[in-house]
Design a protein around this motif. Structure first.
Motif, short mmCIF file in Angstrom:
data_model
loop_
_atom_site.label_atom_id
_atom_site.label_comp_id
_atom_site.label_asym_id
_atom_site.label_seq_id
_atom_site.Cartn_x
_atom_site.Cartn_y
_atom_site.Cartn_z
N ALA A 1 0.83 -1.21 0.00
CA ALA A 1 0.00 0.00 0.00
C ALA A 1 0.87 1.26 0.00
O ALA A 1 0.58 2.23 -0.71
N LYS A 2 1.92 1.25 0.80
CA LYS A 2 2.83 2.40 0.85
C LYS A 2 3.48 2.64 -0.50
O LYS A 2 3.60 3.78 -0.96
N ALA A 3 3.91 1.54 -1.15
CA ALA A 3 4.53 1.66 -2.47
C ALA A 3 3.54 2.16 -3.50
O ALA A 3 3.87 3.00 -4.35
N ALA A 4 2.28 1.67 -3.41
CA ALA A 4 1.24 2.12 -4.35
C ALA A 4 0.97 3.61 -4.18
O ALA A 4 0.83 4.34 -5.15
N ALA A 5 0.92 4.07 -2.93
CA ALA A 5 0.70 5.49 -2.66
C ALA A 5 1.82 6.33 -3.26
O ALA A 5 1.57 7.40 -3.85
N GLN A 6 3.05 5.86 -3.12
CA GLN A 6 4.19 6.59 -3.67
C GLN A 6 4.11 6.65 -5.20
O GLN A 6 4.37 7.69 -5.81
N ASP A 7 3.74 5.54 -5.82
CA ASP A 7 3.61 5.50 -7.29
C ASP A 7 2.51 6.46 -7.76
O ASP A 7 2.67 7.15 -8.77
N ILE A 8 1.40 6.50 -7.03
CA ILE A 8 0.29 7.37 -7.42
C ILE A 8 0.68 8.84 -7.25
O ILE A 8 0.35 9.69 -8.08
N ARG A 9 1.42 9.15 -6.17
CA ARG A 9 1.90 10.54 -5.98
C ARG A 9 2.77 10.96 -7.17
O ARG A 9 2.65 12.08 -7.67
N ALA A 10 3.64 10.06 -7.59
CA ALA A 10 4.52 10.37 -8.73
C ALA A 10 3.70 10.59 -10.00
O ALA A 10 3.98 11.51 -10.78
N ALA A 11 2.68 9.75 -10.19
CA ALA A 11 1.83 9.88 -11.39
C ALA A 11 1.06 11.19 -11.36
O ALA A 11 0.94 11.89 -12.37
N LEU A 12 0.51 11.56 -10.20
CA LEU A 12 -0.27 12.79 -10.08
C LEU A 12 0.59 14.03 -10.25
O LEU A 12 0.10 15.08 -10.69
N SER A 13 1.87 13.92 -9.93
CA SER A 13 2.75 15.09 -10.02
C SER A 13 2.95 15.56 -11.45
O SER A 13 3.32 16.71 -11.68
#
Length: 198
Positions: free
Chosen positions: A72-84
């Motif tokens: 979940a933590k890794a998924a959140a980090q990936d999504i933050r990168a995508a949203l940026s």
């Protein structure tokens, strides 16, 4: 949602199932669009449609506990990168990404805090009022289209004209887009109907 709001409820939650057109429709009805993402869904970001991600004001990665916590933590980090790299819906608010767990009472409070921050930030900037105004215009257009289509179907000669133009389009004589335009022209400007074969 509109009925509940009219009934005096100041907080209305609209839930959809799955990822598809319903989410796009709901995003046009609500103040804030919250996307819930289970960890590892559809092999990470591949399982989330880009259009849905662009609508999100808040992304909550769920089930952040036990063996799934690092996922979940890794998924959140990936999504933050995508949203940026995506343009936010409103200049006043940058979409947030947080994790949650039903086993952690504090995570529900964290989600509620972000929702309240969104309301306050967007309200101060006038962005919430602007979003609602855009939604009102979209709703009027939606009802206008439905009404026009209903009236169009009942007009004399329209069904025959559509059948004629559809046959021409199916035979390759004209594009379907041109056939549709000719129906509109015939109804809105009847004099143009005689030129429909042009």
């Amino acid at each position: 949602a509109l009925l509940c709001e009219s009934g005096g409820y100041d907080r209305v939650v609209v839930e959809t199932v799955g990822v598809g057109q319903s989410e796009v429709v709901v995003a046009g009805l609500v103040d804030m669009f919250v996307l819930l993402v289970p960890p590892g869904a559809g092999d990470g970001l591949q399982g989330i449609k880009r259009g849905i991600m662009e609508l999100a004001d808040l992304v909550v990665v769920t089930k952040c506990d036990g063996a799934l916590k690092p996922v979940a933590k890794a998924a959140a980090q990936d999504i933050r990168a995508a949203l940026s790299v995506l343009r936010p819906r409103d200049a006043a608010w940058a979409p947030r990404v947080i994790t949650s767990s039903m086993h952690d009472p504090g995570s529900a409070a964290a989600v509620a805090d972000v929702i309240e921050e969104f309301r306050a930030t967007m309200g101060r900037a006038g962005a919430l009022r602007a979003r609602r105004a855009e939604q009102a215009v979209s709703r009027v257009w939606e009802h206008a289209r439905a009404d026009v289509l209903h009236r169009l179907g009942g007009m004399p000669g329209v069904q025959a004209l559509i059948g004629e133009l559809a046959a021409s389009a199916a035979a390759g004589s004209m594009p379907y887009s041109r056939a549709g335009s000719l129906v509109g022209a015939a109804v809105l400007a009847p004099d143009a109907a005689e030129h429909r074969a042009a």
